[in-house]
Design a protein around this motif. Structure first.
Motif, PDB file in Angstrom:
ATOM      1  N   ASN A   1       8.299 -11.069   4.803  1.00 26.77           N
ATOM      2  CA  ASN A   1       8.070 -10.436   6.111  1.00 26.77           C
ATOM      3  C   ASN A   1       7.384  -9.080   5.980  1.00 26.77           C
ATOM      4  N   GLY A   2       6.889  -8.778   4.773  1.00 22.74           N
ATOM      5  CA  GLY A   2       6.202  -7.513   4.543  1.00 22.74           C
ATOM      6  C   GLY A   2       7.124  -6.354   4.240  1.00 22.74           C
ATOM      7  N   HIS A   3       8.415  -6.630   4.077  1.00 21.91           N
ATOM      8  CA  HIS A   3       9.331  -5.506   3.824  1.00 21.91           C
ATOM      9  C   HIS A   3       9.177  -4.937   2.426  1.00 21.91           C
TER      10      HIS A   3
ATOM     11  N   THR B   1      -5.010  -5.933   4.616  1.00 17.86           N
ATOM     12  CA  THR B   1      -6.009  -5.927   5.693  1.00 17.86           C
ATOM     13  C   THR B   1      -5.597  -5.153   6.930  1.00 17.86           C
ATOM     14  N   GLN B   2      -4.303  -4.989   7.160  1.00 19.79           N
ATOM     15  CA  GLN B   2      -3.881  -4.290   8.373  1.00 19.79           C
ATOM     16  C   GLN B   2      -3.823  -2.777   8.146  1.00 19.79           C
ATOM     17  N   PRO B   3      -4.002  -1.992   9.210  1.00 19.83           N
ATOM     18  CA  PRO B   3      -3.778  -0.553   9.084  1.00 19.83           C
ATOM     19  C   PRO B   3      -2.305  -0.290   8.811  1.00 19.83           C
ATOM     20  N   VAL B   4      -2.005   0.895   8.347  1.00 21.05           N
ATOM     21  CA  VAL B   4      -0.619   1.268   8.065  1.00 21.05           C
ATOM     22  C   VAL B   4       0.192   1.167   9.347  1.00 21.05           C
ATOM     23  N   ASN B   5       1.236   0.332   9.317  1.00 20.43           N
ATOM     24  CA  ASN B   5       2.083   0.176  10.495  1.00 20.43           C
ATOM     25  C   ASN B   5       3.450  -0.343  10.077  1.00 20.43           C
ATOM     26  N   ASN B   6       4.465   0.021  10.848  1.00 24.59           N
ATOM     27  CA  ASN B   6       5.832  -0.291  10.435  1.00 24.59           C
ATOM     28  C   ASN B   6       6.254  -1.725  10.715  1.00 24.59           C
ATOM     29  N   MET B   7       5.363  -2.528  11.327  1.00 25.84           N
ATOM     30  CA  MET B   7       5.650  -3.949  11.480  1.00 25.84           C
ATOM     31  C   MET B   7       5.274  -4.731  10.214  1.00 25.84           C
ATOM     32  N   VAL B   8       4.471  -4.111   9.362  1.00 20.36           N
ATOM     33  CA  VAL B   8       4.219  -4.618   8.005  1.00 20.36           C
ATOM     34  C   VAL B   8       4.527  -3.448   7.077  1.00 20.36           C
ATOM     35  N   PRO B   9       5.792  -3.251   6.767  1.00 19.68           N
ATOM     36  CA  PRO B   9       6.194  -2.037   6.047  1.00 19.68           C
ATOM     37  C   PRO B   9       5.426  -1.780   4.749  1.00 19.68           C
ATOM     38  N   ALA B  10       5.017  -2.838   4.055  1.00 20.65           N
ATOM     39  CA  ALA B  10       4.307  -2.661   2.791  1.00 20.65           C
ATOM     40  C   ALA B  10       2.953  -1.978   2.949  1.00 20.65           C
ATOM     41  N   THR B  11       2.404  -1.943   4.178  1.00 25.12           N
ATOM     42  CA  THR B  11       1.135  -1.230   4.375  1.00 25.12           C
ATOM     43  C   THR B  11       1.265   0.241   4.019  1.00 25.12           C
ATOM     44  N   LEU B  12       2.475   0.771   4.074  1.00 25.61           N
ATOM     45  CA  LEU B  12       2.680   2.175   3.722  1.00 25.61           C
ATOM     46  C   LEU B  12       2.292   2.448   2.273  1.00 25.61           C
ATOM     47  N   LEU B  13       2.424   1.445   1.416  1.00 26.07           N
ATOM     48  CA  LEU B  13       2.102   1.634  -0.004  1.00 26.07           C
ATOM     49  C   LEU B  13       0.641   2.033  -0.208  1.00 26.07           C
ATOM     50  N   LYS B  14      -0.215   1.660   0.738  1.00 23.13           N
ATOM     51  CA  LYS B  14      -1.647   1.985   0.607  1.00 23.13           C
ATOM     52  C   LYS B  14      -1.914   3.478   0.681  1.00 23.13           C
ATOM     53  N   THR B  15      -0.954   4.242   1.167  1.00 18.85           N
ATOM     54  CA  THR B  15      -1.140   5.688   1.259  1.00 18.85           C
ATOM     55  C   THR B  15      -0.676   6.405  -0.008  1.00 18.85           C
ATOM     56  N   HIS B  16      -0.108   5.656  -0.949  1.00 13.66           N
ATOM     57  CA  HIS B  16       0.372   6.265  -2.190  1.00 13.66           C
ATOM     58  C   HIS B  16      -0.807   6.517  -3.134  1.00 13.66           C
ATOM     59  N   PRO B  17      -0.861   7.660  -3.800  1.00 19.07           N
ATOM     60  CA  PRO B  17      -2.011   7.963  -4.658  1.00 19.07           C
ATOM     61  C   PRO B  17      -2.094   7.128  -5.927  1.00 19.07           C
ATOM     62  N   GLN B  18      -0.984   6.527  -6.351  1.00 22.61           N
ATOM     63  CA  GLN B  18      -1.009   5.719  -7.579  1.00 22.61           C
ATOM     64  C   GLN B  18      -0.224   4.423  -7.343  1.00 22.61           C
ATOM     65  N   TRP B  19      -0.908   3.433  -6.758  1.00 17.36           N
ATOM     66  CA  TRP B  19      -0.266   2.152  -6.467  1.00 17.36           C
ATOM     67  C   TRP B  19      -1.012   1.044  -7.194  1.00 17.36           C
TER      68      TRP B  19
ATOM     69  N   ASP C   1      13.149  -4.038   6.796  1.00 12.80           N
ATOM     70  CA  ASP C   1      12.483  -5.067   7.584  1.00 12.80           C
ATOM     71  C   ASP C   1      11.754  -4.430   8.771  1.00 12.80           C
ATOM     72  N   PRO C   2      10.728  -5.113   9.292  1.00 10.40           N
ATOM     73  CA  PRO C   2      10.042  -4.567  10.468  1.00 10.40           C
ATOM     74  C   PRO C   2      10.926  -4.557  11.702  1.00 10.40           C
ATOM     75  N   PRO C   3      10.824  -3.530  12.523  1.00  9.93           N
ATOM     76  CA  PRO C   3      10.014  -2.312  12.362  1.00  9.93           C
ATOM     77  C   PRO C   3      10.715  -1.305  11.450  1.00  9.93           C
ATOM     78  N   ALA C   4      10.093  -0.969  10.346  1.00  3.49           N
ATOM     79  CA  ALA C   4      10.689  -0.069   9.366  1.00  3.49           C
ATOM     80  C   ALA C   4      10.633   1.370   9.856  1.00  3.49           C
ATOM     81  N   ASP C   5      11.602   2.158   9.420  1.00  5.64           N
ATOM     82  CA  ASP C   5      11.664   3.577   9.775  1.00  5.64           C
ATOM     83  C   ASP C   5      10.928   4.380   8.707  1.00  5.64           C
ATOM     84  N   PHE C   6       9.683   4.750   9.006  1.00  6.79           N
ATOM     85  CA  PHE C   6       8.864   5.500   8.055  1.00  6.79           C
ATOM     86  C   PHE C   6       9.222   6.987   8.012  1.00  6.79           C
TER      87      PHE C   6
END
Length: 245
Positions: A134-136, A213-231, A141-146
């Motif tokens: 589910n992208g967690h 493919t999706q922008p950073v959003n808490n319905m796909v919590p893993a999108t947050l990882l894209k903002t990490h400088p070393q992923w 789980d979505p909606p995740a608390d960022f």
């Protein structure tokens, strides 16, 4: 987007490559400061990575381990316990300096308080962070608390998350899956110096596609990882199938 993607033909090859990167990062931290601190994830997606990692040349006696999550009120003797998982597949197989477990039994809030103090006493060098169907990330789980600032919190598990646990064979039915777990929260996960995600198998293809493919959003919590400088993201052909159509 900050991500280094490795695509392997099989889950075994994927796990080996991920393990080699984790070992490299741990050894680099040990060389620089004399020790390393890591956070690890669990689940069927991590089997091949752990199988490879325990065979590699790592100064485990200088490594301190934490993990991401554990079910509330599930005994360690249960086959789905993440404490049991990690002891059998990792901690008991290498001479670890220290292992700090998430304990969902007894006084949960006191357990969280003590674990948080240990976790935040120093930097985490490597976070091995899986991605759920589910992208967690962890059990967020979505909606995740960022925005939450706690290290760990008791969270509710959604239907898709619980069904993943059934699908992986940890529980017989959804009703058998605990409704709550203690989970490391997103901001704490993102504080790891480097993040390595090991995400094989076809059941993760949609989550991988949405994450990339999706922008950073808490319905796909893993999108947050894209903002990490070393992923670093390690996927096999099956998990990458929707990306490479």
């Amino acid at each position: 987007m900050n991500v280094n993607i490795s695509i392997s033909s099989t889950a075994v090859e994927n796990g080996r490559k991920a393990a080699e990167k984790v070992a490299e990062l741990i050894n680099s931290a040990v060389e620089k400061k004399g020790y390393a601190r890591i956070v690890v994830s669990t689940g069927a997606s991590q089997f091949e990575m752990f199988q490879a990692l325990v065979k590699l040349n790592v100064q485990w006696n200088k490594v301190e381990m934490f993990h991401l999550d554990e079910y509330v009120n599930l005994p360690e003797s249960h086959k789905a316990s993440f404490r049991k998982y990690l002891k059998e597949r990792f901690v008991n197989l290498v001479p670890m300096k220290a292992a700090h477990f998430v304990n969902g039994e007894g006084d949960v809030q006191e357990n969280i308080k003590k674990l948080t103090a240990e976790l935040r006493s120093d930097e985490i060098d490597v976070g091995i962070i899986g991605i759920g169907e589910n992208g967690h990330i962890a059990f967020n789980d979505p909606p995740a608390d960022f925005d939450a600032t706690e290290a760990y919190r008791v969270v509710n598990l959604d239907h898709k998350c619980r069904m993943q646990q059934v699908g992986e064979g940890w529980f017989a039915t959804e009703d058998d899956v605990p409704r709550q777990a203690i989970s490391m929260l997103p901001r704490q996960i993102m504080s790891c110096k480097t993040i390595v995600s090991v995400v094989p198998h076809a059941v993760k293809a949609k989550a991988v596609y949405d994450t990339i493919t999706q922008p950073v959003n808490n319905m796909v919590p893993a999108t947050l990882l894209k903002t990490h400088p070393q992923w670093y993201l390690f996927i096999d052909d099956e998990a990458a199938s929707m990306l490479v159509k």
